[in-house]
Design a protein around this motif. Structure first.
Motif: not given
Length: 446
Positions: A234-247
């Motif tokens: 999640a830390a490596l994910s972009a801020e626009r990738q909200q689903v990935r950051r939560v999932l």
């Protein structure tokens, strides 16, 4: 005093940052730290009283003495993984204290309540214990430990930049949790031996120590590391990738619960169920996760070598520093050189220089991939200023490390001659001398 070079442009070609608003009183650092320390201290006192009540004073002391043995090894292992970009020691102290105090207290209270409720509902204490160990305990314990990773992820975001950070925070949290749990189990086993007269290798204490401390000291860290990997992705994910950051953190937590449930349920798989799960599942999982973390660490070093040349071109770093800072051996040699010639304070400055440069490389890497936050320029300025303030001690040490570790290229052969590293072309076999790059081997010497 030398004037610092100009700042390199943002990788995306634009600047970020902005003024920060005034924080409310409850957002001030001393308020948050004070509340957190108070919470952990109260949790520690309560858990101490509960464990001592269940084990007795003598059992508590025996359990404490045995449970502490694997802790330094586990913490050292996680610190070793974190050597590329060492996180603040405050984060690790918090993680260990949360696991040993807050998470352990939540687990003891919640597990006892849930097991008692199940036993009352189904009127079968044996089934309640089995259900509590395989279903309730994994959910409660992994959620309690994951809370520490979540807090660091939310409130120390600058220190949480990737998978290794998630693994380290999760692993140290689980180490603290296992420490308290081992005190309870070992202390209870010692009390059982006192009542039954067991002693030596046949005692319950020896068996418990062998299973929990010798065979599986990595069990709890292994479970919770899966949660840490989820937060790291999640830390490596972009801020626009909200689903990935939560999932991804949720997926990591569910995997941790599943592995924990399988481990706890292994005793119900038959006489050799524990050893079967240990050999066929736990050991391979441990090896796979170890390989993943080491591979990630090597990728981080490659990122340092790829991103820092931009700052060397701008004049912030020396020409050889991207190579040195991307090699753990060269880093160590630089610290040793500084300690030998300038003292311990200089060695600390070099270590700080290496850590700041690594953070700078990761920051620029996130910026190039569109994952930098709005404070990119502010953070870059802070890191570059910290590097510039330590350059007087760090640069000679890093230059020495470069001289020692940079491989010497062999001469390039062209037909019957060769092209030396410096000077005009020569013909015929190379003439070796005591000062040549390869003095130990000369195929033309009779």
């Amino acid at each position: 005093m030398a004037t610092p070079p100009p700042y390199p442009t943002h990788p995306d070609g634009h600047a970020g940052g902005g003024a920060l608003g005034h924080a409310h009183w409850w957002q001030r650092r001393w308020v948050r730290y004070g509340g957190l320390i108070t919470l952990l201290a109260l949790s520690g006192l309560v858990i101490l009283a509960l464990v001592r009540q269940q084990t007795g004073t003598e059992g508590f002391l025996v359990g404490l003495g045995l449970a502490v043995l694997p802790v330094p090894l586990l913490v050292a292992a996680f610190r070793w993984l974190d050597r590329v970009e060492p996180g603040p020691w405050q984060n690790l102290i918090f993680a260990f204290a949360w696991g040993a105090c807050a998470a352990a207290l939540i687990a003891i209270v919640a597990n006892s309540f849930a097991t008692h409720w199940i036993a009352t509902a189904i009127a079968d204490p044996n089934s309640a214990d089995t259900l509590g160990a395989t279903v309730i305990a994994p959910i409660v314990e992994e959620s309690a430990k994951a809370a520490a990773v979540l807090l660091v992820f939310l409130f120390r975001r600058r220190d949480f930049t990737g998978i290794v950070d998630g693994v380290v925070v999760a692993g140290v949290t689980a180490t603290g949790f296992a420490f308290t749990e081992n005190i309870l189990y070992l202390g209870t086993a010692f009390g059982t031996d006192q009542l039954s007269g067991g002693h030596g290798l046949a005692s319950v204490t020896a068996a418990t120590f062998f299973v929990r401390v010798v065979m599986s000291p990595f069990a709890h860290p292994l479970f919770t590391v899966l949660t840490g990997i989820g937060f790291g992705v999640a830390a490596l994910s972009a801020e626009r990738q909200q689903v990935r950051r939560v999932l991804m953190p949720v997926v990591g937590l569910l995997l941790a619960m599943g592995m924990h449930a399988m481990w706890n349920g292994s005793s119900s798989f038959g006489e050799y169920g524990f050893f079967a799960v240990y050999a066929s599942f736990m050991v391979p999982a441990f090896g796979l996760l170890t390989w993943l973390v080491i591979w990630t660490r090597q990728r981080e070093l490659r990122t340092v070598r790829e991103e820092l040349p931009a700052y060397a071109v701008a004049g912030w770093l020396g020409p050889v520093e991207p190579y040195v800072l991307g090699s753990m051996r060269a880093r160590r040699l630089a610290r040793e050189y500084a300690r030998h010639h300038f003292g311990k304070a200089a060695a600390r400055s070099v270590a700080e220089y290496e850590a700041y440069a690594t953070s700078l490389a990761f920051l620029r890497h996130r910026g190039r991939r569109g994952r930098a936050g709005a404070d990119f320029v502010v953070r870059e300025s802070e890191l570059l200023s910290a590097l510039w303030a330590r350059r007087g001690v760090a640069r000679p040490a890093l230059a020495h490390a470069a001289r020692v570790t940079t491989p010497v290229a062999p001469p390039v052969w062209h037909g019957y001659g060769y092209m030396p590293l410096y000077g005009p072309p020569q013909y015929g076999p190379p003439q070796y001398s005591p000062t040549a790059p390869y003095p130990g081997y000369n195929p033309y010497r009779s």
